[in-house]
Design a protein around this motif. Structure first.
Motif, PDB file in Angstrom:
ATOM      1  N   ASP A 294       0.939  -1.097  -0.077  1.00 18.11           N
ATOM      2  CA  ASP A 294      -0.234  -0.086  -0.040  1.00 18.11           C
ATOM      3  C   ASP A 294       1.046   1.315  -0.071  1.00 18.11           C
ATOM      4  O   ASP A 294       0.755   2.241  -0.616  1.00 18.11           O
TER       5      ASP A 294
ATOM      6  N   HIS B 292       0.950   3.967  -2.858  1.00 15.31           N
ATOM      7  CA  HIS B 292       0.507   5.606  -2.759  1.00 15.31           C
ATOM      8  C   HIS B 292       1.712   6.343  -3.454  1.00 15.31           C
ATOM      9  O   HIS B 292       1.419   7.155  -4.069  1.00 15.31           O
TER      10      HIS B 292
ATOM     11  N   HIS C 165      -5.509   1.804  -7.228  1.00 14.21           N
ATOM     12  CA  HIS C 165      -6.576   2.128  -6.217  1.00 14.21           C
ATOM     13  C   HIS C 165      -8.035   1.934  -6.652  1.00 14.21           C
ATOM     14  O   HIS C 165      -8.671   1.317  -5.934  1.00 14.21           O
TER      15      HIS C 165
ATOM     16  N   HIS D  48      -6.530  -4.411   1.865  1.00 16.02           N
ATOM     17  CA  HIS D  48      -6.287  -3.210   0.938  1.00 16.02           C
ATOM     18  C   HIS D  48      -5.320  -3.224   0.229  1.00 16.02           C
ATOM     19  O   HIS D  48      -5.104  -3.279  -1.164  1.00 16.02           O
TER      20      HIS D  48
ATOM     21  N   VAL E 180      -4.651  -3.668  -3.854  1.00 14.14           N
ATOM     22  CA  VAL E 180      -4.024  -2.584  -4.692  1.00 14.14           C
ATOM     23  C   VAL E 180      -2.946  -3.136  -5.399  1.00 14.14           C
ATOM     24  O   VAL E 180      -2.736  -2.618  -6.670  1.00 14.14           O
TER      25      VAL E 180
END
Ligand SMILES: NC(=O)c1ccc[n+]([C@@H]2O[C@H](COP(=O)([O-])OP(=O)(O)OC[C@H]3O[C@@H](n4cnc5c(N)ncnc54)[C@H](O)[C@@H]3O)[C@@H](O)[C@H]2O)c1
Ligand SMILES: [Zn+2]
Length: 429
Positions: A206, A210, A292, A323, A327
């Protein structure tokens, strides 16, 4: 940075107060005493509660004349139902003057929703992003929220969003407003040492996504000029978010594999905590895009489509694709597809993440990602968690609902484009 006429020439940057470092979580009682609060609710999930950290944080309050309650029933990967249960608890036991979230993104997001719904009227769905909800803005200010991440991942301690699974619609979406941003982020790497390896791997992906998505996002100058009332928290890639993203990737290059395989290494844990914080400060202003957007239906449809998938390190009473894992599964193919929008950024990202090689062409970043994912035991594509060719249409439909995220992609994403990325992600290596 000069922009053509009619194009955006302004970017924005917002961040909470930050206290970072080993021992930072010992000072939360004092920190809250500065807000003249009398009653504080500490939120956490059962797994984090078992580490003892939330209780230790709550126990600091008495010395400052503050009464503390603990709600330890946050659901991992929260839903509209679990948000509502936490909100009901806070309403029944309130009023609370401040909230403290001790946990991962699931806990921090739940605390944001509790804070919103105990300070503003209406129903939860009034505030959820359109078209799923009504995207209403809160009218009243929220209470102080101290966010204390125990995973190295989401950056939720810095951001203005909370993510939830809307069960009836089988879709993940969020609530997004500047007032949701925590007042203070307290990042204490010592609290992250007990993360299971599977959580470190997924949450770390994650962080990486990001950083990569905000670094390759549509630049802020490529949007039409906004009026002040139209400004949104996510404004596209900009010079400030680029700095955070690049630095996060540099930290990941030396610490990520080590934190997964040697979780007792405090230096690796501290670097991961710093990487998560920096990537959160970057994407929390620039935004994220295709991986995402794809992750929302991948995580949202799992109970129905992949009932047998139970990842290591997570509660095993229900199927889930966490999550960070959701992703990461389409990230290699998404970045192959976005390569042409800014080859130099994709190649620079590859060399920040794996500095010992030289890179060329659209395959560079996908192969750096696939090598890493294989090393840290992320499943080999959507097929490995239970999706097949026949699920692609449903996943595309879910992706296309995430227009707020797709608007940050550096190229316009059609249904065919999304289908291609998802199909090529069924098996990654
Ligand atoms: N608001 C945002 O900006 C944002 C950004 C990305 C993701 N998210 C959301 O955050 C959620 C994921 O959060 P996450 O990846 O931080 O994990 P998490 O909060 O879902 O926790 C994952 C698991 O790890 C356990 N755990 C956490 N810290 C631990 C520790 N120190 N020791 C032992 N066990 C520990 C938890 O009990 C849980 O079982 C998802 O719902 C995702 O959609 C939010
Ligand atoms: Zn994320």
């Amino acid at each position: 940075m000069s922009a053509p006429a009619g194009s955006e020439s302004v970017f924005t940057y917002g961040a909470p107060g930050l206290k970072f470092g080993t021992g930072a979580s010992d000072e939360i009682g004092y920190d809250l005493s500065q807000y003249a609060v009398k009653r504080v609710l500490v939120l956490t999930d059962p797994g984090v509660a078992a580490t003892g950290h939330p209780r230790r944080v709550a126990d600091q309050m008495a010395r400052f004349g503050i009464e503390a309650g603990v709600f330890d029933q946050v659901q991992v990967e929260p839903t509209d139902a679990s948000f509502t249960a936490a909100i009901d608890y806070a309403r029944q036991t309130g009023p609370w003057d401040a909230y403290v979230a001790v946990g991962g993104g699931s806990t921090i997001d739940t605390a944001k929703a509790v804070n919103l719904m105990t300070t503003n009227d209406g129903e939860l769905m009034d505030y959820v992003n359109a078209p799923v909800g009504k995207a209403r803005a809160p009218r009243n200010p929220l209470k102080p929220l101290v966010a204390v991440p125990t995973t190295t991942g989401t950056g939720a301690e810095s951001t203005t969003i909370c993510v939830l699974d809307v069960l009836a619609l089988k879709v993940k979406t969020g609530i997004s407003h500047a007032r949701l941003r925590p007042t203070l982020a307290v990042v204490d790497p010592a609290l992250t040492m007990s993360q299971p390896a599977g959580v470190t791997a997924a949450a770390g992906m994650d962080i990486l996504c990001h950083a990569l998505e905000s670094y390759t996002a549509r630049p802020f100058t490529a949007y039409p000029r906004k009026a002040p009332e139209q400004r949104v928290p996510y404004c596209g890639a900009n010079p400030i978010s680029d700095l955070w993203s690049e630095q996060a990737m540099t930290l990941l290059s030396t610490s990520f594999r080590r934190a997964v395989h040697h979780g007792d290494d405090p230096a690796a844990r501290e670097q991961m905590a710093l990487a998560a914080t920096m990537a959160g400060l970057g994407f929390g202003n620039a935004g994220v895009h295709i991986p995402h957007a794809n992750a929302y239906p991948i995580a949202g449809r799992v109970a129905e489509t992949c009932p047998d998938f139970h990842p290591d390190g997570y509660p095993d009473h229900e199927a889930m694709v966490p999550h960070g894992m959701a992703v990461s599964l389409t990230a290699p193919e998404a970045f192959r597809w976005t390569f042409a929008s800014s080859p130099e950024r994709h190649l620079r990202a590859a060399s920040l993440l794996a500095p010992d090689h030289s890179y060329d062409g659209p395959d560079a970043l996908p192969s750096v990602l696939a090598d890493l994912m294989r090393d840290i035991a992320i499943p080999n594509g959507l097929g490995a968690v239970g999706y097949g060719e026949g699920d692609v249409d449903d996943l595309v439909a879910g992706t296309m609902q995430q227009q707020r995220l797709l608007a940050t992609a550096p190229r316009e994403v059609t249904e065919e484009d999304a289908a291609g990325i998802l199909e090529r992600s069924l098996e990654l290596w």
